[in-house]
Design a protein around this motif. Structure first.
Motif, mmCIF file in Angstrom:
data_model
loop_
_atom_site.group_PDB
_atom_site.id
_atom_site.type_symbol
_atom_site.label_atom_id
_atom_site.label_comp_id
_atom_site.label_asym_id
_atom_site.label_seq_id
_atom_site.Cartn_x
_atom_site.Cartn_y
_atom_site.Cartn_z
ATOM 1 N N ALA A 179 0.839 -1.204 0.000
ATOM 2 C CA ALA A 179 0.000 0.000 0.000
ATOM 3 C C ALA A 179 0.872 1.251 0.000
ATOM 4 C CB ALA A 179 -0.933 -0.018 1.208
ATOM 5 N N GLY A 180 1.979 1.187 0.750
ATOM 6 C CA GLY A 180 2.894 2.331 0.769
ATOM 7 C C GLY A 180 3.520 2.590 -0.588
ATOM 8 N N VAL A 181 3.886 1.512 -1.291
ATOM 9 C CA VAL A 181 4.478 1.636 -2.623
ATOM 10 C C VAL A 181 3.477 2.253 -3.595
ATOM 11 C CG1 VAL A 181 5.246 0.274 -4.622
ATOM 12 C CG2 VAL A 181 6.177 -0.209 -2.348
ATOM 13 N N ILE A 182 2.232 1.786 -3.543
ATOM 14 C CA ILE A 182 1.202 2.314 -4.452
ATOM 15 C C ILE A 182 0.900 3.772 -4.133
ATOM 16 C CG2 ILE A 182 -1.246 2.100 -5.047
ATOM 17 C CD1 ILE A 182 -0.776 -0.984 -4.741
ATOM 18 N N ALA A 183 0.863 4.117 -2.845
ATOM 19 C CA ALA A 183 0.644 5.520 -2.475
ATOM 20 C C ALA A 183 1.790 6.400 -2.976
ATOM 21 C CB ALA A 183 0.517 5.633 -0.953
ATOM 22 N N TYR A 184 3.011 5.879 -2.911
ATOM 23 C CA TYR A 184 4.174 6.629 -3.413
ATOM 24 C C TYR A 184 4.044 6.866 -4.920
ATOM 25 C CZ TYR A 184 9.045 7.600 -4.686
ATOM 26 O OH TYR A 184 10.188 8.174 -5.197
ATOM 27 N N LEU A 185 3.680 5.822 -5.662
ATOM 28 C CA LEU A 185 3.539 5.955 -7.121
ATOM 29 C C LEU A 185 2.471 6.974 -7.474
ATOM 30 C CD1 LEU A 185 3.726 2.163 -8.065
ATOM 31 C CD2 LEU A 185 5.426 3.893 -8.674
ATOM 32 N N ARG A 186 1.346 6.976 -6.745
ATOM 33 C CA ARG A 186 0.266 7.932 -7.033
ATOM 34 C C ARG A 186 0.693 9.350 -6.684
ATOM 35 N NH1 ARG A 186 -4.979 6.007 -4.085
ATOM 36 N NH2 ARG A 186 -5.889 7.725 -5.296
ATOM 37 N N SER A 187 1.374 9.514 -5.567
ATOM 38 C CA SER A 187 1.762 10.870 -5.131
ATOM 39 C C SER A 187 2.837 11.465 -6.026
ATOM 40 C CB SER A 187 2.247 10.848 -3.676
ATOM 41 O OG SER A 187 3.440 10.087 -3.562
ATOM 42 N N HIS A 188 3.605 10.620 -6.740
ATOM 43 C CA HIS A 188 4.657 11.110 -7.628
ATOM 44 C C HIS A 188 4.218 11.106 -9.093
ATOM 45 C CE1 HIS A 188 7.075 10.580 -4.026
ATOM 46 N NE2 HIS A 188 8.042 11.265 -4.609
ATOM 47 N N GLY A 189 2.913 10.957 -9.333
ATOM 48 C CA GLY A 189 2.393 11.058 -10.699
ATOM 49 C C GLY A 189 2.744 9.889 -11.600
ATOM 50 N N LYS A 190 3.138 8.743 -11.028
ATOM 51 C CA LYS A 190 3.508 7.579 -11.837
ATOM 52 C C LYS A 190 2.342 6.607 -12.046
ATOM 53 C CE LYS A 190 7.807 8.937 -11.906
ATOM 54 N NZ LYS A 190 8.384 9.500 -13.146
ATOM 55 N N LEU A 191 1.218 6.854 -11.379
ATOM 56 C CA LEU A 191 0.094 5.924 -11.456
ATOM 57 C C LEU A 191 -1.199 6.710 -11.311
ATOM 58 C CD1 LEU A 191 -1.017 3.004 -11.495
ATOM 59 C CD2 LEU A 191 -0.722 2.948 -9.013
ATOM 60 N N SER A 192 -2.085 6.592 -12.309
ATOM 61 C CA SER A 192 -3.369 7.306 -12.250
ATOM 62 C C SER A 192 -4.408 6.450 -11.524
ATOM 63 C CB SER A 192 -3.855 7.618 -13.662
ATOM 64 O OG SER A 192 -4.215 6.421 -14.338
ATOM 65 N N ASP A 193 -5.479 7.107 -11.066
ATOM 66 C CA ASP A 193 -6.538 6.383 -10.347
ATOM 67 C C ASP A 193 -7.224 5.373 -11.262
ATOM 68 O OD1 ASP A 193 -5.972 7.820 -8.084
ATOM 69 O OD2 ASP A 193 -7.565 9.307 -8.384
ATOM 70 N N GLY A 194 -7.401 5.744 -12.545
ATOM 71 C CA GLY A 194 -8.046 4.828 -13.488
ATOM 72 C C GLY A 194 -7.221 3.578 -13.720
ATOM 73 N N ASP A 195 -5.905 3.752 -13.895
ATOM 74 C CA ASP A 195 -5.027 2.598 -14.097
ATOM 75 C C ASP A 195 -5.004 1.712 -12.858
ATOM 76 O OD1 ASP A 195 -4.423 3.369 -16.636
ATOM 77 O OD2 ASP A 195 -2.505 4.308 -16.141
ATOM 78 N N LEU A 196 -5.003 2.356 -11.686
ATOM 79 C CA LEU A 196 -4.983 1.582 -10.433
ATOM 80 C C LEU A 196 -6.250 0.739 -10.306
ATOM 81 C CD1 LEU A 196 -3.786 0.838 -7.693
ATOM 82 C CD2 LEU A 196 -4.794 2.936 -6.757
ATOM 83 N N ALA A 197 -7.397 1.329 -10.620
ATOM 84 C CA ALA A 197 -8.666 0.592 -10.517
ATOM 85 C C ALA A 197 -8.687 -0.594 -11.478
ATOM 86 C CB ALA A 197 -9.833 1.540 -10.799
ATOM 87 N N ARG A 198 -8.170 -0.372 -12.689
ATOM 88 C CA ARG A 198 -8.135 -1.449 -13.686
ATOM 89 C C ARG A 198 -7.255 -2.605 -13.209
ATOM 90 N NH1 ARG A 198 -4.821 -0.438 -19.082
ATOM 91 N NH2 ARG A 198 -4.678 -2.551 -19.862
ATOM 92 N N ALA A 199 -6.055 -2.268 -12.694
ATOM 93 C CA ALA A 199 -5.138 -3.308 -12.224
ATOM 94 C C ALA A 199 -5.699 -4.015 -10.991
ATOM 95 C CB ALA A 199 -3.776 -2.693 -11.909
ATOM 96 N N ARG A 200 -6.357 -3.249 -10.127
ATOM 97 C CA ARG A 200 -6.905 -3.852 -8.900
ATOM 98 C C ARG A 200 -7.967 -4.891 -9.237
ATOM 99 N NH1 ARG A 200 -6.233 -1.822 -3.924
ATOM 100 N NH2 ARG A 200 -5.935 0.323 -4.608
ATOM 101 N N LYS A 201 -8.797 -4.574 -10.247
ATOM 102 C CA LYS A 201 -9.846 -5.523 -10.641
ATOM 103 C C LYS A 201 -9.226 -6.817 -11.168
ATOM 104 C CE LYS A 201 -14.024 -5.844 -13.479
ATOM 105 N NZ LYS A 201 -13.754 -7.191 -13.940
ATOM 106 N N LEU A 202 -8.195 -6.693 -12.016
ATOM 107 C CA LEU A 202 -7.543 -7.882 -12.567
ATOM 108 C C LEU A 202 -6.803 -8.659 -11.481
ATOM 109 C CD1 LEU A 202 -6.220 -6.364 -15.900
ATOM 110 C CD2 LEU A 202 -7.999 -8.089 -15.654
ATOM 111 N N ALA A 203 -6.185 -7.926 -10.529
ATOM 112 C CA ALA A 203 -5.468 -8.598 -9.448
ATOM 113 C C ALA A 203 -6.441 -9.352 -8.548
ATOM 114 C CB ALA A 203 -4.674 -7.579 -8.636
ATOM 115 N N ASP A 204 -7.635 -8.770 -8.328
ATOM 116 C CA ASP A 204 -8.647 -9.442 -7.491
ATOM 117 C C ASP A 204 -9.145 -10.714 -8.157
ATOM 118 O OD1 ASP A 204 -8.406 -7.468 -5.632
ATOM 119 O OD2 ASP A 204 -10.174 -6.331 -6.281
#
Length: 576
Positions: free
Chosen positions: A18-43
């Motif tokens: 969770a810390g790694v993902i928060a870091y990526l989002r805060s540094h502009g390396k990961l958008s909310d849309g991309d995160l949601a898409r990956a989270r669905k596939l990971a689930d």
């Protein structure tokens, strides 16, 4: 790990992942849309979310490694930090190290130092500690570099063995067996090889990838900042499979190997939306493939970002403010003409103007602009499209290239009827643009009535700001800078390229424009009507304060943006 979570919201850092993902989002390396898409596939699957982000290309290996290092307070190691000989070879098997993507770096009395691709996976670390009988000290490595180190350190097959392995992976195929070739191009080793070529191109900021078959090698070269650089070559046996794989991705006919083909591959690599333009031509030893990488997100349509400044910039803006007439951009292939035209269009793109373009192909999609692709196979040529465009009530028309007399005449007629027309020509300098149109057959009185200005440009490599080295030029060198606007020759400082990690040792990072802008004045109009040579037109323009490309390049060298050597590489001293 409180120190490791600096800059990460407390609620988001409950777990290392969770810390790694928060870091990526805060540094502009990961958008909310991309995160949601990956989270669905990971689930839905069995892979962790962090692994899915990299697998889908939503986050690059390098960005993920940097996030691991920052959040877990670990060092990020470089390729040269790996050992020259295997470490703890008796305690850890190669198969295990490959599975968990780890490389032992050094043995200490109280610990084993490891490079790991995924430091969040503590079960693998515990397994290593149990096998080695001591604690592990972790450092973060890139997966590709870890795999390369494992192969170099632990896999040293005899040449015959290596050939057999490659044959097993790539197969001994018949060139005529198209179905077998299609199957081969879908095999994991070939897919991995092609993906690696494309990923390296993105990592090295390449604009083009050249894949060229020869009798005894398959050569791969990247064009980086305008210069071709060779990289490690794939096995020559993989030639047909690699080229077929690229043709399948570009939806080309893999059975047709006698004629040139063109296609495109929309791709997402390292979180970037890329558009790859693919061109194939048959050669003596197979098809040569060139892929042009267009990064839709990183391109900036801004004159300042392109390197326009001083008198050339002022002249271009003055031309674009004219209510009608033709603005031409000239230069050889790969000199940035299209980007300059898009930048001009972006400046003209307002609610009050209707803009239509006809291009071959449409390189960048711009909101608010009607863009028409040329399709010569069905008769949709530049001239045919232009005839239709003028009935669409446009204010601004952009023609990708003036290739023939018919296209040039329609463009001239459009300018005479009150339209702004932008286009490109292939000439060496601004003055030659006029003579080229005359040679095509356009009447001189029409040219003088419609052309507002001609911009000639080249691209030079931009000095890396992190490692450039200043020096005082010799008097004979300094004399070249006399009377250039904005240059104080009495306190002149130039720069050498040195090379660092940021610029991959080249000393240059990115490119910028050097330009000359010919404005159509009364004297130049009279010279054109008298059918003066390009040299004569150029001389008049210089007398009327036009800076040549060479002079503009010297200005940028004096400002520390590039080097005199780069300017001399693309612009002639005779222009001065």
């Amino acid at each position: 790990m409180p120190a490791a979570m600096a800059g990460v919201p407390a609620a988001a850092a409950d777990t290392p992942e969770a810390g790694v993902i928060a870091y990526l989002r805060s540094h502009g390396k990961l958008s909310d849309g991309d995160l949601a898409r990956a989270r669905k596939l990971a689930d839905d699957g069995a892979e962790p979310l962090r692994t899915m982000l990299v697998r889908l290309g939503l986050v690059s290996d390098r960005d993920m490694a940097a996030a691991y290092a920052a959040v877990l307070d670990l060092d990020l190691i470089a390729a040269e930090d790996y050992p020259d000989a295997p470490v703890a070879e008796d305690e850890l098997s190669l198969r295990f190290l490959k599975d968990v993507r780890m490389v032992p770096l050094r043995e200490h009395a109280d610990a084993l130092e490891l490079a790991v691709a995924d430091p969040v996976d503590d079960s693998a670390v515990r397994a290593v500690e149990m096998a080695a009988g001591r604690p592990a000290r972790l450092r973060v490595g890139l997966p590709t570099e870890i795999e390369a180190a494992l192969e170099r350190l632990y896999e040293t097959p005899e040449p015959a063995e290596a050939d057999a392995d490659m044959d097993a992976d790539l197969g001994n195929f018949s060139e005529e067996d198209i179905e077998h070739l299609r199957d081969l191009a879908s095999e994991a080793p070939v897919i991995r090889l092609v993906n690696q070529i494309m990923q390296r191109a993105v990592e090295s900021r390449a604009s083009d990838v050249h894949i060229e078959p020869f009798a005894d090698e398959l050569k791969v070269r990247y064009r980086i900042d305008g210069i071709l650089k060779e990289t490690e070559s794939p096995p020559v046996r993989s030639t047909a499979a690699v080229i077929s794989r690229i043709k399948i991705m570009a939806k080309l006919n893999i059975a047709e190997r006698r004629l040139p083909q063109d296609g495109r591959i929309p791709l997402r690599i390292q979180g970037k939306e890329l558009d790859l333009r693919v061109s194939t031509v048959p050669t003596m030893f197979g098809e040569s493939v060139v892929m042009r990488l267009l990064d839709k997100e990183s391109v900036r349509f801004d004159f300042d970002a392109l390197g326009f400044d001083g008198p050339p910039r002022e002249r271009v803006l003055e031309i674009l403010e004219q209510p009608y007439g033709i603005f031409l951009v000239t230069g050889p292939t790969g000199s940035g003409k299209s980007t300059t035209l898009y930048t001009a269009l972006s400046r003209l793109n307002t609610e009050a103007r209707k803009i239509i373009t006809v291009e071959d192909p449409v390189e960048y999609q711009v909101a608010g602009i009607n863009q028409i692709p040329v399709k010569a196979s069905i008769g949709m040529t530049f001239a045919h499209a232009l005839r239709a465009i003028v009935r669409q009530d446009p204010d601004v028309i952009m023609v990708g290239e003036m290739r023939d007399l018919e296209t040039a005449r329609i463009a001239v007629q459009s300018a005479l009827t009150g339209h702004v027309v932008l286009s490109t020509l292939h000439t060496n300098d601004a003055a030659s643009g006029v003579t080229r149109l005359l040679d095509m057959g356009v009447e001189d009185y029409l040219l003088t009535s419609t052309i507002n200005g001609i911009l000639a440009q080249r691209l030079v490599r931009r000095l890396c700001p992190d490692c450039r080295e200043p020096f005082r030029p010799r008097p004979e060198m300094a004399a070249r800078f006399l009377s250039l606007p904005g240059v104080d020759e009495s306190d002149l400082m130039l720069y050498h390229p040195r090379g660092c990690d940021a610029c991959q040792g080249s000393g240059y990072r990115g490119r910028l424009v050097i330009a000359e802008v010919l404005v159509m004045t009364d004297r130049i109009r009279q010279a054109v009507l008298n059918h003066a040579t390009a040299t004569e037109v150029q001389r008049i323009a210089i007398e009327q304060d036009m800076l040549t490309m060479y002079q503009d390049g010297l200005r940028k060298a004096a400002a520390g943006h590039t080097t005199v050597e780069e300017v001399l590489r693309v612009a002639s001293v005779a222009d001065d």
